[in-house]
Scaffold this active site. Structure first.
Site, PDB file in Angstrom:
ATOM      1  N   MET A 120     -36.868 -25.099 -15.970  1.00 29.80           N
ATOM      2  CA  MET A 120     -36.858 -24.004 -14.707  1.00 29.80           C
ATOM      3  C   MET A 120     -35.527 -23.210 -14.832  1.00 29.80           C
ATOM      4  SD  MET A 120     -39.236 -24.687 -12.800  1.00 29.80           S
ATOM      5  CE  MET A 120     -40.563 -25.938 -12.416  1.00 29.80           C
ATOM      6  N   GLU A 121     -34.599 -23.371 -15.536  1.00 25.03           N
ATOM      7  CA  GLU A 121     -33.391 -22.511 -15.709  1.00 25.03           C
ATOM      8  C   GLU A 121     -32.720 -22.661 -17.030  1.00 25.03           C
ATOM      9  OE1 GLU A 121     -30.232 -22.298 -12.552  1.00 25.03           O
ATOM     10  OE2 GLU A 121     -31.820 -22.946 -11.315  1.00 25.03           O
ATOM     11  N   ASN A 122     -32.715 -21.654 -17.782  1.00 24.58           N
ATOM     12  CA  ASN A 122     -31.745 -21.538 -19.014  1.00 24.58           C
ATOM     13  C   ASN A 122     -31.657 -20.109 -19.342  1.00 24.58           C
ATOM     14  OD1 ASN A 122     -32.523 -21.297 -22.322  1.00 24.58           O
ATOM     15  ND2 ASN A 122     -30.825 -22.495 -21.666  1.00 24.58           N
TER      16      ASN A 122
END
Ligand SMILES: *[C@@H]1O[C@H](CO)[C@@H](O)[C@H](O)[C@H]1NC(C)=O
Length: 567
Positions: free
Chosen positions: A410-412
């Site tokens: 979901m986040e990187n």
């Protein structure tokens, strides 16, 4: 995003000799894996409401704790910046959807602002139809452009009134208000939204909001507040999931999960059991804190032991880590249709016993120290080092710990620091390439990763760091009233990865890199010319009206003279 506790130079220096012998270059680094992702793999970018929307008090929106925090005086945010306007995203829906199309993403992950939909936070008080209409139109526009919405319900912007009247997440009543809000969202958007994220990175929110005070609501309830807030968040998540499961799932056929951020913790010395345990403890205090109740029904054993023992040594009758009742355990267990993961960097971990008499704190409860390898490339944010191999290990860890769940990254992503106007973001390209490749290896290892969300679409308000950390694929010129967006080179590169669904062969992947850098130098020139353009804009906005006014005055003067003469 994020600062982890500062890693001091002292420890960095200490680490060099210890690492030198055993750890020059990991095996993963040496072998880039050429290949493609499974068919149907979903590529996306993300953002959050408070960081991008602006329009903080428009069209019936209530204040959030972050509005209050950023308005509450000096020293809370670097440069005392606010997000009153941010990227002006509220007024730039069409423009930003064009950017998503340009990137060729399959999904866009964004968050809803709770106080934009429920100004007081409480559904029974008032529902703001304008807020609902804004998100409803936005979702339609995404779908009309073939972009799947992944919608986060809570990305840290709690309605301020819930903070003032109840103490925010310290109060168990938040679970009810959150569930009411979630139900409303399922009701009005759920016909079109099939991927729901209840909470985004709740650990950071609890730790910075209720332990260190660096984030809204700015409380410093060391060693207690964060565990209580997290306890209520886990219950709220479970309630929202059950609501969806019972009321909406049969009609809407969607998925509800949570998104948890965690860096990888690698033992400094893998032959030292104390370091190995400390690294495990790091992961359990980070990821397991939330994931273990949701996947296994309770807090990790190591958290219960450590916090329980320290609480006793500090003279407390009960542990500072709250307990779930048996009934709650079975209610919470299994309440995630997928595991959302956020991941940015890696730490080496070594054991250190903190004496209990230093007083309660999350830091001391963990009994460990985080270190970095000075050879790791560092990026904009002080805490962010590019260590791609840690990503694969975290994904493998999550796979085995939580029973092989479907996972979404979901986040990187990676940031660039202050005043850098560079659109030629080679370092972000390297980061993307390395991290996405390690994710591909994790899939080959057997992890069920369904999608990847790069963070983030735009440069945006980065919480206590104001506008200094730039995570965007698109550069936003914040000092221009129009908040224009400019593509960085990484736009081009990410688009190629998406189109090829991976890394087909060395020749092609190399050519992407060079093409990306060609496009960005042209865009850099545009950006450099921008001050000139904004001067021209000033000319039309100031000079033209001034000249007109003068003309009118002169005409009036001449007329007066003419009339006088005629007398
Ligand atoms: C929760 O909110 C209610 C209503 O304002 C209040 O009576 C109660 O004391 C609060 N509990 C905590 C733990 O703050």
């Amino acid at each position: 995003m994020k600062p982890v506790p500062a890693v001091t130079l002292w420890w960095v220096l200490l680490l060099v000799p210890r690492l030198g012998a055993t750890r020059t270059g990991s095996p993963e680094e040496a072998s880039f894996y050429y290949g493609t992702f499974p068919l149907g793999f979903s590529w996306g970018v993300g953002s959050s409401a408070f960081q991008t929307e602006g329009a903080w008090d428009q069209d019936g929106k209530g204040a959030s704790i972050w509005d209050a925090f950023t308005h509450s005086g000096k020293g809370k945010v670097l440069g005392d910046e606010t997000a009153d306007v941010a990227c002006d995203g509220y007024y730039k829906v069409q423009e930003d959807i064009l950017l998503l199309r340009e990137l060729h993403v399959n999904h866009y992950r964004f968050s809803l602002s709770w106080p934009r939909i429920l100004p007081t936070g409480i559904r029974a008080d008032q529902v703001n139809q304008e807020g609902i209409k804004f998100y409803s139109d936005f979702i339609d526009a995404l779908l009309g452009n073939n972009v799947t919405p992944i919608v986060t319900l809570y990305h840290w912007d709690l309605p301020q009134l819930l903070q003032v009247e109840y103490g925010g997440w310290q109060n168990i009543s938040m679970t009810k208000y959150f569930t009411d809000y979630a139900n409303l969202c399922f009701e009005v958007f759920g016909d079109r939204v099939k991927h729901w994220v209840t909470f985004s990175d709740p650990r950071k929110m609890a730790e910075k909001g209720y332990e260190t005070g660096h984030h809204a609501p700015g409380l410093k309830l060391h060693g207690t507040g964060l565990y209580k807030a997290a306890h209520h968040i886990i219950k709220a998540h479970a309630q929202a999931w059950h609501s969806y499961h019972h009321t909406w799932r049969s009609k809407q056929q969607g998925l509800v999960g949570i998104s948890l951020n965690c860096d990888w913790g690698e033992p400094v010395d893998i032959s030292n059991p104390k370091d190995v345990e400390a690294a495990e403890r790091y992961l359990q205090f980070c990821l397991g804190w939330f994931a273990n109740p949701i996947y296994a029904g309770d807090y990790p054993q190591v958290m219960k032991e450590h916090i329980g023992r320290k609480s006793a040594e500090q003279g407390l009758d009960v542990s500072r880590l709250p307990e779930f009742s048996l009934q709650e355990k079975s209610y919470i267990k299994g309440t995630s249709d997928f595991l959302g993961l956020g991941h940015f960097t890696t730490r080496y971990i070594t054991a250190k016993n903190y004496p209990s008499r230093q007083g309660p704190s999350y830091q001391n409860d963990r009994d460990l120290i985080e270190l970095v390898d000075p050879n790791w490339p560092d990026l904009g944010s002080t805490w962010l080092y590019s260590v791609p191999w840690g990503f694969r290990r975290l994904l493998n860890f999550a796979q085995t710990q939580y029973g092989d769940p479907p996972m979404y990254v979901m986040e990187n992503g990676a940031s660039q620091k202050l005043h850098s106007t560079h659109l030629c973001d080679k370092w972000r390209i390297q980061y993307l390439k390395g991290y996405i490749n390690e994710m591909l290896k994790a899939i080959k290892d057997g992890a069920h990763i369904k999608g990847y969300t790069s963070w983030s679409l735009l440069d945006k308000f980065e919480w206590e760091n104001g506008y200094s950390d730039r995570y965007g694929f698109y550069y936003v010129k914040f000092n221009n009233r129009n908040k224009p967006r400019y593509p960085k080179a990484s736009v081009h590169y990410y688009k190629k990865i998406i189109t090829a669904n991976g890394f087909p062969n060395p020749r092609e992947v190399k050519s992407w890199y060079f093409k990306a850098l060609e496009t960005c130098s042209i865009n850099n020139q545009m950006l450099a010319a921008e001050p000139l353009l904004s001067h021209m804009q000033m000319a039309t906005e100031i000079v033209v009206p001034t000249v007109c006014t003068l003309c009118v005055l002169i005409a009036a003067l001449l007329l007066m003279l003419l009339l006088q003469r005629q007398r």
